[in-house]
Scaffold this active site. Structure first.
Site, PDB file in Angstrom:
ATOM      1  N   VAL A  14       0.831  -1.206   0.000  1.00  0.00           N
ATOM      2  CA  VAL A  14       0.000   0.000   0.000  1.00  0.00           C
ATOM      3  C   VAL A  14       0.871   1.263   0.000  1.00  0.00           C
ATOM      4  CG1 VAL A  14      -1.706   1.331   1.307  1.00  0.00           C
ATOM      5  CG2 VAL A  14      -1.903  -1.172   1.158  1.00  0.00           C
ATOM      6  N   LYS A 105      -7.625  -1.533   8.998  1.00  0.00           N
ATOM      7  CA  LYS A 105      -8.957  -1.939   9.499  1.00  0.00           C
ATOM      8  C   LYS A 105      -8.902  -2.457  10.929  1.00  0.00           C
ATOM      9  CE  LYS A 105      -7.448  -4.753   6.378  1.00  0.00           C
ATOM     10  NZ  LYS A 105      -7.335  -5.204   5.028  1.00  0.00           N
ATOM     11  N   GLU A 129     -10.835   5.663   4.458  1.00  0.00           N
ATOM     12  CA  GLU A 129     -11.598   5.078   3.341  1.00  0.00           C
ATOM     13  C   GLU A 129     -11.039   3.719   2.923  1.00  0.00           C
ATOM     14  OE1 GLU A 129     -14.482   6.403   1.276  1.00  0.00           O
ATOM     15  OE2 GLU A 129     -14.276   4.246   1.103  1.00  0.00           O
ATOM     16  N   GLY A 187      -0.858 -15.783  -4.785  1.00  0.00           N
ATOM     17  CA  GLY A 187      -0.630 -14.544  -4.040  1.00  0.00           C
ATOM     18  C   GLY A 187      -1.880 -13.972  -3.404  1.00  0.00           C
ATOM     19  N   GLU A 190      -2.073 -15.348   2.528  1.00  0.00           N
ATOM     20  CA  GLU A 190      -0.799 -15.234   3.249  1.00  0.00           C
ATOM     21  C   GLU A 190      -0.346 -16.619   3.717  1.00  0.00           C
ATOM     22  OE1 GLU A 190       0.246 -12.026   4.852  1.00  0.00           O
ATOM     23  OE2 GLU A 190      -1.300 -10.823   3.872  1.00  0.00           O
ATOM     24  N   ASP A 201     -10.800 -10.629   9.340  1.00  0.00           N
ATOM     25  CA  ASP A 201     -10.657  -9.470   8.442  1.00  0.00           C
ATOM     26  C   ASP A 201     -12.048  -8.927   8.070  1.00  0.00           C
ATOM     27  OD1 ASP A 201      -8.882  -7.956   6.305  1.00  0.00           O
ATOM     28  OD2 ASP A 201     -10.578  -8.780   5.214  1.00  0.00           O
ATOM     29  N   LYS A 205     -13.902  -5.183   9.089  1.00  0.00           N
ATOM     30  CA  LYS A 205     -14.519  -4.277   8.108  1.00  0.00           C
ATOM     31  C   LYS A 205     -15.997  -4.062   8.432  1.00  0.00           C
ATOM     32  CE  LYS A 205     -11.237  -5.703   4.541  1.00  0.00           C
ATOM     33  NZ  LYS A 205     -10.982  -6.719   3.517  1.00  0.00           N
ATOM     34  N   GLY A 303      -5.425  -4.835  -2.848  1.00  0.00           N
ATOM     35  CA  GLY A 303      -4.256  -4.656  -3.713  1.00  0.00           C
ATOM     36  C   GLY A 303      -3.709  -3.239  -3.621  1.00  0.00           C
TER      37      GLY A 303
HETATM   38  N1  NAP Z   1      -2.463  -4.970   0.747  1.00  0.00           N
HETATM   39  C1  NAP Z   1      -3.740  -4.708   0.543  1.00  0.00           C
HETATM   40  O1  NAP Z   1      -4.364  -5.138  -0.445  1.00  0.00           O
HETATM   41  C2  NAP Z   1      -4.491  -3.872   1.554  1.00  0.00           C
HETATM   42  C3  NAP Z   1      -5.824  -3.480   1.258  1.00  0.00           C
HETATM   43  C4  NAP Z   1      -6.512  -2.659   2.169  1.00  0.00           C
HETATM   44  C5  NAP Z   1      -5.887  -2.288   3.345  1.00  0.00           C
HETATM   45  N2  NAP Z   1      -4.615  -2.729   3.615  1.00  0.00           N
HETATM   46  C6  NAP Z   1      -4.007  -2.314   4.869  1.00  0.00           C
HETATM   47  O2  NAP Z   1      -2.874  -1.492   4.592  1.00  0.00           O
HETATM   48  C7  NAP Z   1      -1.911  -1.657   5.632  1.00  0.00           C
HETATM   49  C8  NAP Z   1      -0.556  -1.989   5.002  1.00  0.00           C
HETATM   50  O3  NAP Z   1      -0.666  -3.206   4.306  1.00  0.00           O
HETATM   51  P1  NAP Z   1       0.454  -3.682   3.244  1.00  0.00           P
HETATM   52  O4  NAP Z   1      -0.155  -4.821   2.501  1.00  0.00           O
HETATM   53  O5  NAP Z   1       0.971  -2.527   2.478  1.00  0.00           O
HETATM   54  O6  NAP Z   1       1.598  -4.217   4.235  1.00  0.00           O
HETATM   55  P2  NAP Z   1       3.119  -4.585   3.857  1.00  0.00           P
HETATM   56  O7  NAP Z   1       3.260  -4.819   2.389  1.00  0.00           O
HETATM   57  O8  NAP Z   1       3.520  -5.663   4.790  1.00  0.00           O
HETATM   58  O9  NAP Z   1       3.944  -3.250   4.194  1.00  0.00           O
HETATM   59  C9  NAP Z   1       4.196  -2.835   5.505  1.00  0.00           C
HETATM   60  C10 NAP Z   1       5.227  -1.699   5.455  1.00  0.00           C
HETATM   61  O10 NAP Z   1       5.376  -1.169   6.775  1.00  0.00           O
HETATM   62  C11 NAP Z   1       6.762  -1.143   7.112  1.00  0.00           C
HETATM   63  N3  NAP Z   1       6.841  -1.385   8.558  1.00  0.00           N
HETATM   64  C12 NAP Z   1       6.276  -2.401   9.267  1.00  0.00           C
HETATM   65  N4  NAP Z   1       6.530  -2.258  10.576  1.00  0.00           N
HETATM   66  C13 NAP Z   1       7.262  -1.136  10.703  1.00  0.00           C
HETATM   67  C14 NAP Z   1       7.845  -0.458  11.793  1.00  0.00           C
HETATM   68  N5  NAP Z   1       7.706  -0.910  13.053  1.00  0.00           N
HETATM   69  N6  NAP Z   1       8.549   0.669  11.556  1.00  0.00           N
HETATM   70  C15 NAP Z   1       8.692   1.146  10.287  1.00  0.00           C
HETATM   71  N7  NAP Z   1       8.156   0.561   9.208  1.00  0.00           N
HETATM   72  C16 NAP Z   1       7.449  -0.578   9.409  1.00  0.00           C
HETATM   73  C17 NAP Z   1       7.426  -2.209   6.290  1.00  0.00           C
HETATM   74  O11 NAP Z   1       8.790  -1.889   6.118  1.00  0.00           O
HETATM   75  P3  NAP Z   1       9.780  -2.814   5.210  1.00  0.00           P
HETATM   76  O12 NAP Z   1       9.344  -2.576   3.776  1.00  0.00           O
HETATM   77  O13 NAP Z   1      11.148  -2.264   5.443  1.00  0.00           O
HETATM   78  O14 NAP Z   1       9.578  -4.208   5.678  1.00  0.00           O
HETATM   79  C18 NAP Z   1       6.616  -2.134   4.981  1.00  0.00           C
HETATM   80  O15 NAP Z   1       7.164  -1.140   4.126  1.00  0.00           O
HETATM   81  C19 NAP Z   1      -2.484  -2.721   6.567  1.00  0.00           C
HETATM   82  O16 NAP Z   1      -3.170  -2.081   7.621  1.00  0.00           O
HETATM   83  C20 NAP Z   1      -3.483  -3.468   5.699  1.00  0.00           C
HETATM   84  O17 NAP Z   1      -4.518  -4.046   6.442  1.00  0.00           O
HETATM   85  C21 NAP Z   1      -3.908  -3.496   2.740  1.00  0.00           C
END
Ligand code: NAP
Length: 422
Positions: A14, A105, A129, A187, A190, A201, A205, A303
């Site tokens: 994200v 969420k 949002e 993909g 998890e 999850d 929501k 995504g």
């Molecule tokens: N992915 C989706 O489709 C999606 C959809 C809707 C909502 N969301 C929400 O969006 C949020 C992020 O999801 P994501 O999929 O983007 O997660 P992600 O790919 O795992 O990315 C997490 C990021 O946070 C960084 N991070 C984690 N812990 C940290 C800390 N303590 N200090 C500094 N940086 C830290 C990580 O750093 P590194 O890169 O260095 O590891 C990484 O860049 C979540 O709340 C998720 O529920 C995701």
């Protein structure tokens, strides 16, 4: 043009997509916001890793608190995920009078009303949002376009992973385990899929949507929740032959007074129902309200791109509304939850009849005697029987199934699910 400093926590799926958009489209976003949202500072765990795009005017730090504390940052975008340290970081930003945009969420479901009150206290905004359905603008509808309506119910497919698994079980005729393995390889799941397949999850929501729709804050563990681990390929296949598709349905309804009911359960969705064709990773939310009637939002719902769509839109809105951020609704913290005697459901049950004479007729009679109508009964090979049971209070349904389990006409109850029709 004036600029507004943005701090970003996380550069993953994200955060990475959000950063790219803010960098690539700063001019367009600035025109829309009336001031340029300028990415100033980013926190990641691994500061040495290249992110594949140019961050040369952006400070990259390993400590997310440094982003919150950066005086050049007026809006903090949280895209780290999880509740710890995300909740504390959001709190710290709000206490410093900084507006927060989050896709998280888990945090908003657990603490949304409390964090909103904190934001209001410090003249800051809280925007989320992306936390439900990613780019599907469901929060915007509930917080804006439908503010004149009384919302009666929400019916949603809001977890892509489970929908991919259930779709694969039906289309390929495979077991839950096999479909989960396939979803992992593609993909969509998890390594530890429990948040998705156990329904958490979707619960998070649904809790957020119920807060905005009904003005209540239901704790996530107060939701009637069943995941999809126990859904068998045999049930999905048998239902498919009858024209039904199994979905992890998230349902919220308002009862009389302050009472509400929230559930997340695998459910057989009948032909013609708006959620019947929502296959694979698609998400959909049906809103039933008194003035508008029924409307549905449908789309990707997850995504990097879809989520960045919602996060960046929130950033633009936050820049536009700086100084006068929209206040989220307060919420009853202890709403009355409807009990099983008040919640009405229709059902599906598949059972193995015994060799007893008249077993089929005795089973159907037993259901009717216990207040559960039989909408249809379908014989399968090997003395299996499917019964589609009519709408009745869940407590009545559950008691009737318990009775079936004790009958000598029944060898075994093989599967049971909720059912909804068009
Ligand atoms: N992915 C989706 O489709 C999606 C959809 C809707 C909502 N969301 C929400 O969006 C949020 C992020 O999801 P994501 O999929 O983007 O997660 P992600 O790919 O795992 O990315 C997490 C990021 O946070 C960084 N991070 C984690 N812990 C940290 C800390 N303590 N200090 C500094 N940086 C830290 C990580 O750093 P590194 O890169 O260095 O590891 C990484 O860049 C979540 O709340 C998720 O529920 C995701």
């Amino acid at each position: 043009m004036e600029s507004v400093g943005i701090g970003l926590l996380g550069l993953g799926t994200v955060g990475g997509a959000v950063a790219r958009r803010l960098i690539d489209e700063w001019e367009l976003l600035g025109e829309r916001a009336g001031a340029t949202p300028a990415l100033r500072c980013v926190a990641v765990r691994d500061t040495s890793r290249s992110r594949g795009f140019d961050l040369k005017n952006v400070r990259v730090v390993g400590d997310p608190q440094a982003v919150v504390a950066d005086p050049a940052v007026a809006i903090v975008v949280e895209a780290i995920g999880g509740t710890d340290p995300a909740t504390a970081l959001i709190e710290a930003a709000l206490r410093a009078g900084k507006t927060v945009v989050t896709a998280n969420k888990a945090v908003i479901a657990a603490s949304g009303p409390r964090l909103s009150a904190l934001a209001a206290e410090h003249d800051a905004g809280l925007y989320f949002e992306a936390s439900v359905g990613a780019g599907l603008p469901i929060i915007g509808l509930l917080r804006g376009s439908l503010l004149g309506d009384r919302i009666a119910a929400l019916d949603c497919v809001i977890n892509g992973t489970t929908n991919v698994i259930l779709t694969q079980m039906r289309s390929a005729g495979v077991s839950y385990e096999s479909a989960l393995g396939d979803a992992r390889r593609r993909g969509f799941a998890e390594a530890d899929p429990s948040l998705d397949v156990d329904g958490w999850d979707a619960v998070h929501k649904l809790v957020i949507l119920a807060w905005l729709a009904f003005g209540v804050h239901v704790a996530p563990d107060g939701v009637d929740r069943r995941g999809i681990r126990d859904v068998t390929g045999a049930d999905v296949g048998a239902l498919a032959q009858l024209g039904y598709r199994v979905r992890l349905l998230a349902h919220a309804e308002r009862g009389s007074g302050d009472s509400v009911h929230l559930r997340v359960r695998p459910t057989a969705v009948g032909p013609g129902h708006l959620l019947h064709d929502v296959d694979d990773a698609d998400n959909a939310v049906i809103i039933s309200s008194d003035l508008e009637g029924t409307m549905m939002l449908r789309g990707l719902g997850a995504g990097g791109s879809s989520t960045a769509s919602a996060v960046v839109s929130d950033v633009v809105t936050a820049v536009r509304e700086r100084g006068t951020p929209v206040v989220n609704p307060a919420a009853l913290t202890v709403p009355t939850m409807l009990g099983d005697a008040d919640v009405e459901v229709a059902g599906y049950v598949r059972l193995q009849l015994s060799a007893e004479p008249e077993a089929r007729a005795l089973v159907l009679q037993a259901l009717e005697d216990r207040g559960v109508a039989v909408d249809a009964a379908v014989d399968l090979t090997g003395s299996e029987l499917i019964v589609l049971t009519g709408v009745a209070p869940r407590a009545v349904h559950d008691r009737a199934l318990e009775t079936l389990d004790t009958l000598t006409s029944v060898d075994q109850i093989l599967g049971a699910l909720d059912r909804v029709e068009a």
